[in-house]
Scaffold this active site. Sequence first.
Site, PDB file in Angstrom:
ATOM      1  N   THR A 185       0.870  -1.185   0.000  1.00 18.31           N
ATOM      2  CA  THR A 185       0.000   0.000   0.000  1.00 18.31           C
ATOM      3  C   THR A 185       0.898   1.224   0.000  1.00 18.31           C
ATOM      4  O   THR A 185       1.995   1.186   0.547  1.00 18.31           O
ATOM      5  CB  THR A 185      -0.871  -0.030   1.269  1.00 18.31           C
ATOM      6  OG1 THR A 185      -1.837  -1.071   1.115  1.00 18.31           O
ATOM      7  CG2 THR A 185      -1.595   1.280   1.514  1.00 18.31           C
ATOM      8  N   THR A 235      -0.830   2.231   6.998  1.00 12.66           N
ATOM      9  CA  THR A 235      -0.795   0.989   6.218  1.00 12.66           C
ATOM     10  C   THR A 235      -0.783  -0.194   7.176  1.00 12.66           C
ATOM     11  O   THR A 235      -0.358  -0.062   8.332  1.00 12.66           O
ATOM     12  CB  THR A 235       0.448   0.964   5.289  1.00 12.66           C
ATOM     13  OG1 THR A 235       0.615  -0.357   4.753  1.00 12.66           O
ATOM     14  CG2 THR A 235       1.724   1.338   6.009  1.00 12.66           C
ATOM     15  N   GLY A 236      -1.227  -1.349   6.686  1.00 17.68           N
ATOM     16  CA  GLY A 236      -1.260  -2.536   7.543  1.00 17.68           C
ATOM     17  C   GLY A 236      -2.605  -3.220   7.435  1.00 17.68           C
ATOM     18  O   GLY A 236      -3.315  -3.049   6.437  1.00 17.68           O
ATOM     19  N   GLY A 238      -6.125  -3.594   7.483  1.00 15.36           N
ATOM     20  CA  GLY A 238      -7.199  -2.606   7.469  1.00 15.36           C
ATOM     21  C   GLY A 238      -8.230  -2.815   8.563  1.00 15.36           C
ATOM     22  O   GLY A 238      -8.728  -1.849   9.163  1.00 15.36           O
TER      23      GLY A 238
HETATM   24  N1  ASP Z   1      -4.352  -1.220   4.785  1.00 10.65           N
HETATM   25  C1  ASP Z   1      -4.487  -1.965   3.558  1.00 10.65           C
HETATM   26  C2  ASP Z   1      -5.750  -2.759   3.598  1.00 10.65           C
HETATM   27  O1  ASP Z   1      -6.131  -3.243   4.632  1.00 10.65           O
HETATM   28  C3  ASP Z   1      -3.364  -2.929   3.318  1.00 10.65           C
HETATM   29  C4  ASP Z   1      -1.964  -2.420   3.578  1.00 10.65           C
HETATM   30  O2  ASP Z   1      -1.793  -1.314   4.052  1.00 10.65           O
HETATM   31  O3  ASP Z   1      -1.009  -3.170   3.290  1.00 10.65           O
HETATM   32  O4  ASP Z   1      -6.339  -2.941   2.587  1.00 10.65           O
END
Ligand code: ASP
Length: 314
Positions: A185, A235-236, A238
């Site tokens: 992301t 990010t991470g 969600g």
């Molecule tokens: N936050 C994003 C999601 O959950 C994924 C990511 O940040 O890697 O879609």
Amino acid sequence: MRRLVVHGGAGRVTPENGSSALEGVRGALEVGWSEIDDATESVVAAVRWMEGSRRFNCGRGAVLNLQGRAELDAALMTGQRKAGAVSNLSWTSHAIEVARKVMEETPHVLLCGRGADRFARAMGFPRERIGLPARRKLYTELRGELLEGRGSRGRWSDGRPSHHPAWWASLQKLVKRYPELLHGTVGAVAVDRRGRIAAATSTGGIFLKMEGRVSDSSLVGCGTYADPDLGISVTGVGEVIIRHTFARSLAEGYRAHGRDPQAASQAALRGVPKDSVGVIALDRKGRFGVAKNTTHLAHGTRSDGSSSVRVGLR
Ligand code: ASP
């Protein structure tokens, strides 16, 4: 002081993916910096570039859902509390540009699914088929693995996981084996000379997610947030970020932590499960924070002054 901070996703990367992500971060910094006279232009340019680079899980490089289709999410917010976002956009790779159009051309904040795609067409974005060959190959392999042992009558194929805790657990196991599934992301935060702040985030979401799943990235206050003092891109996982309304909580913590974006970012992470979140935050004075509880967070920053570019994974 003008500053731009970008990220290319939290998670765990292989050395090869890591160096590709850092090259991508450098490219985004360069493109975003060329527009730094206006914070909004700067974050859109940086994110747009990453969406087109194919290195990240967004835009052209987006991962695929259970049906094998890309569903992109993105949001843009300014310190003046203007915001635009899209979710489940399938036929336009530059989701951040469409989010910007939502902000500028509609009375709404978030458009999703078919409505978002129709709006993109009306705004003149060409229809594109999203899904790199490498993503499709991995999709075919991993979807098979995810369904393995469930029998041909497993209903996951139609997007209705009948035993969702088991399905989610299987997906987590796959992510452990293929860390690149949960990485990539992108986001950017900028402050310009006039002290204006903007934040932007764009994602393809989580590989093999259910159709219609909405990520934090497109939700104001969760994965993307800006107020007159602070801009944030998260990010991470969600689902964790949404449940914690992470970005908005961090902004509140910023005022409680002596207006120090780094201290506020670290404090916000204390409340979430380990290995789930990375964040960048930037205030109007150009002070910034980069924090994560994952192994890596590809990020970089550039500001006025010499020797000002810094990139890293840790
Ligand atoms: N936050 C994003 C999601 O959950 C994924 C990511 O940040 O890697 O879609």
